[in-house]
Design a protein around this motif. Structure first.
Motif, PDB file in Angstrom:
ATOM      1  N   HIS A 257       3.484  -0.424   7.835  1.00 60.31           N
ATOM      2  CA  HIS A 257       4.906  -0.625   8.053  1.00 60.31           C
ATOM      3  C   HIS A 257       5.636  -0.211   6.777  1.00 60.31           C
ATOM      4  O   HIS A 257       5.510  -0.854   5.730  1.00 60.31           O
ATOM      5  N   ARG A 258       6.392   0.864   6.901  1.00 59.97           N
ATOM      6  CA  ARG A 258       7.036   1.431   5.709  1.00 59.97           C
ATOM      7  C   ARG A 258       8.141   0.506   5.210  1.00 59.97           C
ATOM      8  O   ARG A 258       8.871  -0.097   5.981  1.00 59.97           O
ATOM      9  N   SER A 259       8.268   0.422   3.916  1.00 58.66           N
ATOM     10  CA  SER A 259       9.283  -0.425   3.296  1.00 58.66           C
ATOM     11  C   SER A 259      10.688   0.117   3.589  1.00 58.66           C
ATOM     12  O   SER A 259      10.887   1.322   3.657  1.00 58.66           O
TER      13      SER A 259
ATOM     14  N   THR B  93       3.719  -1.807   3.773  1.00 63.63           N
ATOM     15  CA  THR B  93       2.814  -2.947   3.921  1.00 63.63           C
ATOM     16  C   THR B  93       1.743  -2.618   4.953  1.00 63.63           C
ATOM     17  O   THR B  93       2.053  -2.150   6.055  1.00 63.63           O
ATOM     18  N   VAL B  94       0.511  -2.865   4.587  1.00 63.27           N
ATOM     19  CA  VAL B  94      -0.615  -2.684   5.499  1.00 63.27           C
ATOM     20  C   VAL B  94      -0.964  -4.052   6.077  1.00 63.27           C
ATOM     21  O   VAL B  94      -1.080  -5.035   5.345  1.00 63.27           O
ATOM     22  N   VAL B  95      -1.116  -4.096   7.409  1.00 66.25           N
ATOM     23  CA  VAL B  95      -1.471  -5.339   8.091  1.00 66.25           C
ATOM     24  C   VAL B  95      -2.906  -5.253   8.581  1.00 66.25           C
ATOM     25  O   VAL B  95      -3.278  -4.311   9.295  1.00 66.25           O
ATOM     26  N   LEU B  96      -3.708  -6.227   8.202  1.00 64.75           N
ATOM     27  CA  LEU B  96      -5.069  -6.387   8.694  1.00 64.75           C
ATOM     28  C   LEU B  96      -5.220  -7.785   9.267  1.00 64.75           C
ATOM     29  O   LEU B  96      -4.454  -8.694   8.922  1.00 64.75           O
ATOM     30  N   ARG B  97      -6.202  -7.989  10.112  1.00 63.21           N
ATOM     31  CA  ARG B  97      -6.536  -9.314  10.604  1.00 63.21           C
ATOM     32  C   ARG B  97      -7.728  -9.859   9.816  1.00 63.21           C
ATOM     33  O   ARG B  97      -8.597  -9.087   9.375  1.00 63.21           O
ATOM     34  N   PRO B  98      -7.779 -11.181   9.608  1.00 60.12           N
ATOM     35  CA  PRO B  98      -8.837 -11.749   8.758  1.00 60.12           C
ATOM     36  C   PRO B  98     -10.251 -11.403   9.201  1.00 60.12           C
ATOM     37  O   PRO B  98     -11.158 -11.316   8.377  1.00 60.12           O
TER      38      PRO B  98
ATOM     39  N   VAL C  99      -7.619   2.041   3.457  1.00 61.75           N
ATOM     40  CA  VAL C  99      -7.542   1.516   4.818  1.00 61.75           C
ATOM     41  C   VAL C  99      -7.040   2.621   5.732  1.00 61.75           C
ATOM     42  O   VAL C  99      -6.036   3.278   5.438  1.00 61.75           O
ATOM     43  N   ARG C 100      -7.726   2.823   6.852  1.00 58.16           N
ATOM     44  CA  ARG C 100      -7.244   3.783   7.836  1.00 58.16           C
ATOM     45  C   ARG C 100      -6.011   3.226   8.538  1.00 58.16           C
ATOM     46  O   ARG C 100      -6.011   2.082   8.994  1.00 58.16           O
TER      47      ARG C 100
ATOM     48  N   GLY D  79       0.807  -1.214   0.000  1.00 49.54           N
ATOM     49  CA  GLY D  79       0.000   0.000   0.000  1.00 49.54           C
ATOM     50  C   GLY D  79       0.836   1.258   0.000  1.00 49.54           C
ATOM     51  O   GLY D  79       2.035   1.238   0.274  1.00 49.54           O
ATOM     52  N   THR D  80       0.176   2.365  -0.329  1.00 46.37           N
ATOM     53  CA  THR D  80       0.789   3.693  -0.276  1.00 46.37           C
ATOM     54  C   THR D  80      -0.011   4.524   0.703  1.00 46.37           C
ATOM     55  O   THR D  80      -1.224   4.688   0.541  1.00 46.37           O
ATOM     56  N   ALA D  81       0.682   5.055   1.729  1.00 47.47           N
ATOM     57  CA  ALA D  81      -0.006   5.785   2.790  1.00 47.47           C
ATOM     58  C   ALA D  81       0.213   7.285   2.660  1.00 47.47           C
ATOM     59  O   ALA D  81       1.287   7.754   2.261  1.00 47.47           O
ATOM     60  N   ASP D  82      -0.829   8.035   3.018  1.00 47.41           N
ATOM     61  CA  ASP D  82      -0.739   9.493   3.043  1.00 47.41           C
ATOM     62  C   ASP D  82      -1.885  10.013   3.907  1.00 47.41           C
ATOM     63  O   ASP D  82      -3.041   9.587   3.745  1.00 47.41           O
ATOM     64  N   ALA D  83      -1.551  10.891   4.843  1.00 46.41           N
ATOM     65  CA  ALA D  83      -2.555  11.564   5.673  1.00 46.41           C
ATOM     66  C   ALA D  83      -3.472  10.573   6.397  1.00 46.41           C
ATOM     67  O   ALA D  83      -4.685  10.782   6.482  1.00 46.41           O
ATOM     68  N   GLY D  84      -2.885   9.486   6.906  1.00 43.14           N
ATOM     69  CA  GLY D  84      -3.662   8.560   7.719  1.00 43.14           C
ATOM     70  C   GLY D  84      -4.463   7.528   6.962  1.00 43.14           C
ATOM     71  O   GLY D  84      -5.221   6.761   7.564  1.00 43.14           O
ATOM     72  N   THR D  85      -4.308   7.473   5.639  1.00 45.90           N
ATOM     73  CA  THR D  85      -5.041   6.504   4.826  1.00 45.90           C
ATOM     74  C   THR D  85      -4.078   5.834   3.858  1.00 45.90           C
ATOM     75  O   THR D  85      -3.239   6.497   3.247  1.00 45.90           O
ATOM     76  N   ALA D  86      -4.208   4.515   3.744  1.00 44.26           N
ATOM     77  CA  ALA D  86      -3.378   3.764   2.800  1.00 44.26           C
ATOM     78  C   ALA D  86      -4.244   3.221   1.677  1.00 44.26           C
ATOM     79  O   ALA D  86      -5.343   2.723   1.912  1.00 44.26           O
ATOM     80  N   THR D  87      -3.740   3.334   0.471  1.00 39.28           N
ATOM     81  CA  THR D  87      -4.430   2.792  -0.694  1.00 39.28           C
ATOM     82  C   THR D  87      -3.892   1.406  -0.982  1.00 39.28           C
ATOM     83  O   THR D  87      -2.683   1.207  -1.129  1.00 39.28           O
TER      84      THR D  87
END
Length: 354
Positions: free
Chosen positions: A352-354, A270-275, A259-260, A245-253
């Motif tokens: 988590h930034r690359s 990388t954006v981490v979510l739980r199932p 995703v907030r 994902g790409t994050a900016d201003a509290g939101t990741a695309t």
């Protein structure tokens, strides 16, 4: 109650291969901490260092104000005041249950030994089993006796070395709860070594995740699950959905949509979510046609596998640009492999930034 402090501990095999690489860990007095990690990560070596079976190459181990391992100091295991519960109890087969529990009470008078033995057996729910022999007990009962024996001398610290691994799953859950309750009642400080994520999260006050001889993250079970330090920890501590994902201003695309994430997140990562944060919805041709013209489309995927667990089910699906995604749901419609579904996201993720 005694605090355990491990500071900058390193340990190597004889050929120079480092097993522990600067481990720092504090277990508060009366806490139950779990050391969690995959096979070969160094967790068993750490337990052996704490117990005194292995002298570290460097660093320090202290129980309360007493240094038991450090520069010029190595207190032998029998003088550390540490109780150990092994994987399969390791009871003396020729001694009764009561005599097993009383084994470490050699300095006490007979009446004191008998009273302490009875107290410990009551604590672990085996008050009427003192005259039995180990072979007359179930595996779970043998582990209770092993815990009673470890607690009897009032140790400064109790070490539990994967004590439930030889038991069936139904017995493990109940025994974990009973052991936790017994440790709390005794006011014992304890360290549980395990490779079982569910065991660590459900039993411990604090969990230290070990990777390649280092502590990757240490925190409460809630912190590790909801705020993992990195994608590896997220994947190891429970199921995780990892999305580029790409994050900016509290939101990741991401490929699943917006995703907030944390307000300070920015850049590629990388954006981490739980199932359980993902929701499945039926899809029909009309909905797809309407959604195709929408500026913020919902992601779609195809279910490839369904794993039913009774209380919930895991749905594995393939999503374009996201690959395989896992969804956990207790109330999803009766989707089957091959069904196309829409996916939405509930709640925030971690970035988590690359």
């Amino acid at each position: 109650m005694t605090e355990l402090r491990i500071t900058a501990v390193t340990s190597s095999y004889g050929r120079g291969e480092r097993v522990l690489d600067g481990v720092d860990l504090t277990v508060g007095a009366g806490e139950l901490a779990a050391v969690l990690g995959p096979s070969g990560c160094g967790k068993t070596t750490l337990l052996r260092v704490i117990a005194g079976f292995v002298a570290p190459d460097s660093g320090e181990v202290a129980l309360g104000e007493r240094i038991v391992s450090g520069p010029g100091v190595h207190v032998p295991p029998e003088r550390r005041g540490v109780g150990i519960v092994a994987q399969e109890g390791a009871l003396f087969p020729h001694l009764s249950v009561a005599r097993n529990v009383a084994f470490g009470l050699t300095g006490a008078k007979r009446a004191e030994r008998a009273a302490r033995t009875a107290e410990m057996l009551e604590l672990v729910g085996l008050g009427a089993y003192g005259d039995r022999m180990p072979h007359e007990l179930s595996g779970g009962q043998q582990q209770r006796v092993a815990l009673a024996r470890a607690l009897a001398p009032r140790p400064a610290l109790v070490l539990l070395d994967e004590p439930f691994s030889a038991l069936d799953s139904a017995l493990r859950a109940g025994l974990r709860s009973d052991v936790r309750a017994a440790l709390r009642t005794a006011g014992a400080t304890a360290v549980l070594v395990t490779h079982d994520q569910e065991e660590a999260l459900s039993t411990a006050d604090r969990v230290a995740v070990v990777r390649d001889g280092r502590i990757a993250q240490c925190g409460t079970p809630e912190e590790l699950y909801h705020r993992p330090a990195d994608p590896w920890v997220a994947s190891f501590v429970g199921d995780a959905v990892l999305l580029a994902g790409t994050a900016d201003a509290g939101t990741a695309t991401t490929a699943l949509g917006a995703v907030r994430v944390g307000a300070g997140a920015s850049g590629e990562g990388t954006v981490v979510l739980r199932p359980e944060q993902l929701r499945l919805h039926p899809v029909n041709e009309a909905a797809e046609a309407t959604e195709a013209a929408d500026a913020t489309p919902t992601a779609h995927g195809q279910i490839t596998e369904v794993r039913f667990h009774g209380h919930d089910a895991l749905f594995l699906l393939e999503v374009p640009d996201a690959g395989r995604v896992t969804v956990r749901s207790s109330d999803a419609p009766a989707f089957r492999p091959g069904d196309r579904v829409a996916v939405s996201i509930a709640g925030a993720g971690t970035f988590h930034r690359s």
